[in-house]
Design a protein around this motif. Structure first.
Motif, PDB file in Angstrom:
ATOM      1  N   SER A 116       0.842  -1.184   0.000  1.00  8.55           N
ATOM      2  CA  SER A 116       0.000   0.000   0.000  1.00  8.55           C
ATOM      3  C   SER A 116       0.890   1.252   0.000  1.00  8.55           C
ATOM      4  CB  SER A 116      -0.899  -0.001   1.238  1.00  8.55           C
ATOM      5  OG  SER A 116      -1.482   1.267   1.388  1.00  8.55           O
ATOM      6  N   VAL A 201       3.963  -4.202   5.714  1.00  7.72           N
ATOM      7  CA  VAL A 201       3.331  -5.514   5.502  1.00  7.72           C
ATOM      8  C   VAL A 201       2.669  -5.505   4.126  1.00  7.72           C
ATOM      9  CG1 VAL A 201       1.640  -7.157   6.396  1.00  7.72           C
ATOM     10  CG2 VAL A 201       2.907  -5.719   7.980  1.00  7.72           C
ATOM     11  N   PRO A 202       2.940  -6.492   3.289  1.00  7.71           N
ATOM     12  CA  PRO A 202       2.329  -6.478   1.959  1.00  7.71           C
ATOM     13  C   PRO A 202       0.807  -6.610   2.024  1.00  7.71           C
ATOM     14  CG  PRO A 202       3.692  -8.448   2.247  1.00  7.71           C
ATOM     15  CD  PRO A 202       3.830  -7.638   3.484  1.00  7.71           C
ATOM     16  N   VAL A 203       0.139  -6.005   1.065  1.00  7.71           N
ATOM     17  CA  VAL A 203      -1.316  -6.120   0.956  1.00  7.71           C
ATOM     18  C   VAL A 203      -1.651  -7.504   0.414  1.00  7.71           C
ATOM     19  CG1 VAL A 203      -3.367  -5.237  -0.203  1.00  7.71           C
ATOM     20  CG2 VAL A 203      -1.575  -3.662   0.530  1.00  7.71           C
ATOM     21  N   SER A 204      -0.874  -7.956  -0.562  1.00  6.22           N
ATOM     22  CA  SER A 204      -1.082  -9.302  -1.082  1.00  6.22           C
ATOM     23  C   SER A 204       0.194  -9.802  -1.733  1.00  6.22           C
ATOM     24  CB  SER A 204      -2.237  -9.327  -2.077  1.00  6.22           C
ATOM     25  OG  SER A 204      -1.858  -8.698  -3.273  1.00  6.22           O
TER      26      SER A 204
ATOM     27  N   ARG B   3     -10.942  -5.645   2.800  1.00  6.94           N
ATOM     28  CA  ARG B   3      -9.514  -5.336   2.811  1.00  6.94           C
ATOM     29  C   ARG B   3      -8.970  -5.187   4.234  1.00  6.94           C
ATOM     30  NH1 ARG B   3      -5.859  -2.594  -1.378  1.00  6.94           N
ATOM     31  NH2 ARG B   3      -4.404  -1.402  -0.131  1.00  6.94           N
ATOM     32  N   GLU B   6      -8.613  -8.591   5.580  1.00  8.49           N
ATOM     33  CA  GLU B   6      -7.510  -9.266   4.919  1.00  8.49           C
ATOM     34  C   GLU B   6      -6.156  -8.860   5.510  1.00  8.49           C
ATOM     35  OE1 GLU B   6      -8.143  -9.174   0.773  1.00  8.49           O
ATOM     36  OE2 GLU B   6      -6.434 -10.477   0.340  1.00  8.49           O
ATOM     37  N   ARG B   7      -6.076  -7.636   5.996  1.00 17.13           N
ATOM     38  CA  ARG B   7      -4.809  -7.160   6.537  1.00 17.13           C
ATOM     39  C   ARG B   7      -4.575  -7.609   7.976  1.00 17.13           C
ATOM     40  NH1 ARG B   7      -1.985  -2.015   4.605  1.00 17.13           N
ATOM     41  NH2 ARG B   7      -0.389  -3.569   4.936  1.00 17.13           N
TER      42      ARG B   7
END
Lengths: 219, 611
Positions: A116, A201-204, B3, B6-7
């Protein structure tokens, strides 16, 4: 009886199902699909299903190789179709082929990672990835004992490419994967966090391909 | 997927508990249903997903085109923390929608120590925990399950309770709700009407009065609510709905297999056992129906294990016929059959042979008490000879581990009865070494699990004082010190946990304050040893000016008004009293197939029982 290699994509919320749970899940799927699998012999026979490479919790995939042994002559296409009718949401057999490479030949994985822009800027990410001084802690074994080791992450980044995708930054990165040494994008992100001194931290994360040592595709 | 959710999921343990999307979970179009139903299990995902009742009622509700029933479990503390920090309200697994906006929120109450989880789940949903503070028609918060045979301690939090078996009555409640929703009724209008459905208990329509000594004086129905609410049963188990599909969890849960009930009720009448009384009358399901349903379930789930469940599996009259039918196809399909809840006295050689064809686990038997006198008091009707004979059958057939269940703190128990537990286990150890056909090259392992007896409503011991925590500690110590063999391992239940269970099992409405207070102090998952905070509970009793000993350790007189006297679970109070008196003389009552004991539960099934 013949060997068959499935490539199973794993997308969406099922990415939170662990590697260990995937085995049981596949075992049930082949039972529902009524696919005649070869069972291991021994005290507690179970169908032979082998995930060639672990996929970290929370990581998606375009196609994880899974080896099975088919009894009789059911065609690969039939196996694929039957399984796809019985798979839980998010799992799909993309292809079913006769194995070409040996599982030990897996050397690299390509990942697409989204961060993000609220967490990190493109410049910061570029700077971290080219700094040459990324490190992370990784649990390993020394003399049979579990120890934490510091890993030089920078030297293991085979290649990377950055892109801007709406509210996110896309990172396509090739990292070592396989039975000898593994580095995943979550560890890479920890290294980036450590370098920048803030939590990134990666979103995906999605694994898009696997390669052999000479960077050809793994089949 | 959301979202925000998901985080946070990568930050919690076992995130697949919270994602939904499991195989066979039911997805509907929310715009095409009239009733959104949140089926809540107030414990962890792994416990809730193991529960057969939830599977049945989930599928039954989703059979209705006008209803979408979804699953909700208690988030573990790490997830609760993340949800609260990120303002994520409690949501249902199928849709991910907040349950606050649902029509009906149903909790199954399996265990007294899940009560704080109920409050916590309501709060996480963004709802007031007290029924009187929830003003609108929706959501209606209802409760079912064994604890509602005395739901008084949680009466303030629920709008209604559904007594007994839910397959039919839940549907009647939904029909009525739908009608009132269309009409735009108030919650009070709906509840007044709901109280007319047999089996529905609306606690707000009953006023309680107390005597000066703190005992209950009266429970008075208002607004036309019935004097007595009688539990519902399903008359014919062969005809009642049974799911052809189970939701198959991704992660390992406690019971991860096809479960099939073979009968409801119990013929035994063990005097300590609440389940043995509140699920009467006995009704069996026929072998053909069970066999076909098991086949379908295995096919639709991919499970390779079937567990036949009931209160006492070997009392199923057609057990051998059923096993033959199942073994006809399970062998080829590599499906394993498990038969829990076996009794010591009718465990046959043929039965164990049939079961050893498949994978074997350990064997567990429940003598419950160490001496014959004590077993007669509790009407266990099992002799030492039978236990030894059964252990020998097991040893001859390759078993070398046996687990024995006992209780401490039973009415009239003496030191000799406690010592008897160790002596009985020692005889099982000796039987192993004297058995010429015992498994070669292995030692024997006899495990004793000694729980603490908790007197429960609708049992002959409902008037008994529970042994105090100090007494229980002495008994545990005495058992440990008198164990005659090193081959015996003993494990105990946590005493404060049993004490609290004892308080709530026979508590009244005034305990709602204590539960709310303890929940506010942070109590959750009280049934989990590592989460249980007894000091917070003790503080809560003090804060509310309520003595827990009054509920747990006091002897009730036969003529005392009990908090569950306005609820009828079939067995008559006169019968329970007769059984109570017999127990003092160590006088047994034969099981129902030898001689009908006249418990009157057959009135629930038009006079029929066990046909």
């Amino acid at each position: 009886m013949y060997d068959l290699r499935l490539y199973i994509s794993k997308k969406g919320r099922i990415k939170f199902v662990s590697h260990l749970d995937m085995f049981r899940l596949m075992q049930r799927a082949v039972r529902r699909a009524e696919i005649p699998l070869w069972y291991t012999e021994g005290f507690n026979p179970h169908p032979y299903i082998s995930f060639l490479l672990a996929l970290s919790l929370g990581v998606e995939s375009e196609g994880e190789p899974v080896d099975i042994k088919i009894l009789g002559d059911m065609s690969p296409q039939e196996v694929k179709d039957r399984l796809n009718r019985c798979m839980p949401e998010g799992l799909y057999v993309e292809s079913a082929v006769k194995p070409f490479n040996k599982s030990a030949e897996i050397a690299y994985g390509t990942y697409k990672v989204l961060y993000s822009k609220e967490d990190i800027s493109e410049n910061e990410l570029f700077e971290a990835l080219t700094s040459g001084s990324l490190t992370c802690e990784k649990s390993g074994k020394s003399g049979g004992k579990k120890v934490m080791k510091t890993v030089d992450v920078s030297q293991h980044i085979k290649s990377f490419k950055l892109s801007s995708e709406n509210e996110d930054i896309g990172l396509e990165v090739v990292l070592p994967a396989g039975s000898t040494f593994n580095l995943n994008p979550i560890q890479l992100s920890q290294a980036v966090s450590g370098y920048l001194g803030k939590e990134v931290v990666p979103v995906s994360v999605i694994r898009t391909a696997l390669h052999t040592e000479d960077m050809t595709g793994f089949y | 997927m959301d979202r925000k959710l998901e985080r946070i999921l990568p930050l919690v343990q076992k995130p697949a508990r919270y994602t939904g999307g499991e195989l066979n979970s039911v997805i509907k179009d929310k715009n095409k249903v009239d009733i959104r139903f949140a089926f809540c299990f107030p414990d962890s995902y792994e416990i809730g997903m193991s529960h057969l009742g939830m599977k049945i009622l989930y599928s039954a509700a989703n059979e209705r085109d006008d209803t979408w029933c979804e699953r909700v479990f208690a988030p573990w503390d790490d997830m609760e923390e993340q949800m609260r920090r990120n303002n994520i309200p409690l949501y249902a697994l199928e849709s991910g929608d907040p349950i606050k906006d649902f029509d009906i929120i149903g909790f199954t109450l399996q265990y007294e120590l899940c009560y704080t989880n109920v409050l916590n789940m309501l709060d996480l949903a963004g709802l007031p925990v007290r029924a009187s503070d929830r003003k609108g028609l929706s959501p209606i918060v209802m409760g079912g399950g064994p604890c509602v045979c005395n739901p008084e301690p949680v009466a303030e939090f629920f709008d209604l309770f559904s007594l007994g078996e839910g397959e039919e009555v839940n549907s009647e409640i939904m029909d009525l709700y739908k009608e009132h929703k269309k009409r735009g009724s108030s919650k009070e209008e709906f509840l007044t009407d709901a109280a007319k459905i047999p089996g529905v208990y609306v606690p707000s329509l009953y006023k309680t009065e107390y005597n000066a000594d703190g005992t209950l004086k009266d429970i008075i129905p208002c607004e036309g609510a019935p004097e007595t609410v009688t539990k519902r049963i399903i008359s014919d188990l062969d005809k009642v709905f049974y799911p052809d599909n189970f939701v198959v969890p991704f992660i390992d849960v406690v019971h991860d297999r096809v479960t099939h009930e073979i009968f409801r009720g119990c013929i035994r009448g063990c005097r300590f056992c609440q389940a043995g009384f509140i699920y009467r009358p006995i009704r069996e399901k026929s072998p053909d129906v069970i066999n076909e349903q098991c086949k379908t379930l295995c096919k639709n789930t991919g499970y390779d294990e079937i567990s036949l469940c009931s209160l006492s599996s070997s009392d199923y009259t057609k057990i051998e016929e059923l096993l033959s039918k199942l073994l006809d196809w399970t062998g080829d399909e590599k499906v394993n059959i498990a038969l829990p809840s076996l009794r010591v006295d009718n465990f046959s050689e043929e039965l164990v042979k049939k079961l050893t064809g498949v994978r074997r686990s350990g064997l567990t038997f429940a003598p419950e008490a160490g001496t014959q006198r004590m077993r007669d008091v509790i009407n266990k009707n099992v002799t030492e000879e039978e236990l030894i004979e059964t252990a020998n059958i097991a040893f001859s057939n390759g078993y070398s581990a046996v687990k024995l269940y006992f209780m401490l703190g039973l009415p009239t128990e003496t030191d000799e009865d406690v010592e008897g537990i160790g002596l009985l286990a020692k005889k099982v150890v000796d039987a192993f070494y004297m058995n010429p056909d015992k498994p070669k090259g292995r030692g024997v392992n006899v495990g004793i699990s000694a729980s603490s007896f908790v007197p429960k409503p609708f049992t002959p011991f409902q008037w008994e004082p529970q042994a105090t925590p100090d007494e229980l500690a002495q008994k545990q110590e005495h058992l440990k010190n008198t164990l005659p063999s090193k081959k015996i391992n003993v494990s105990f239940h946590n005493i404060p946990t049993s004490f609290l269970e004892g308080v709530f099992a026979r508590g009244d409405r005034r305990l709602s304050d204590v539960i709310e207070c303890a929940w506010k102090k942070g109590c959750r998952f009280d049934g989990w040893g590592d989460k249980f905070m007894f000091d917070k509970w003790q503080e809560s009793f003090v804060d509310c000016g309520i003595s827990p000993e009054f509920y747990a350790n006091r002897r009730r007189e036969y003529d005392e008004k009990l908090p569950w006297d306005h609820l009828d679970f079939g067995v008559s109070k006169a019968f329970l009293m007769k059984e109570s008196k017999k127990s003092y003389n160590a006088e047994t009552t034969p099981h129902c197939r030898i001689k009908c004991a006249g418990c009157s539960a057959n009135k629930l099934n038009g006079g029929k029982c066990d046909v």
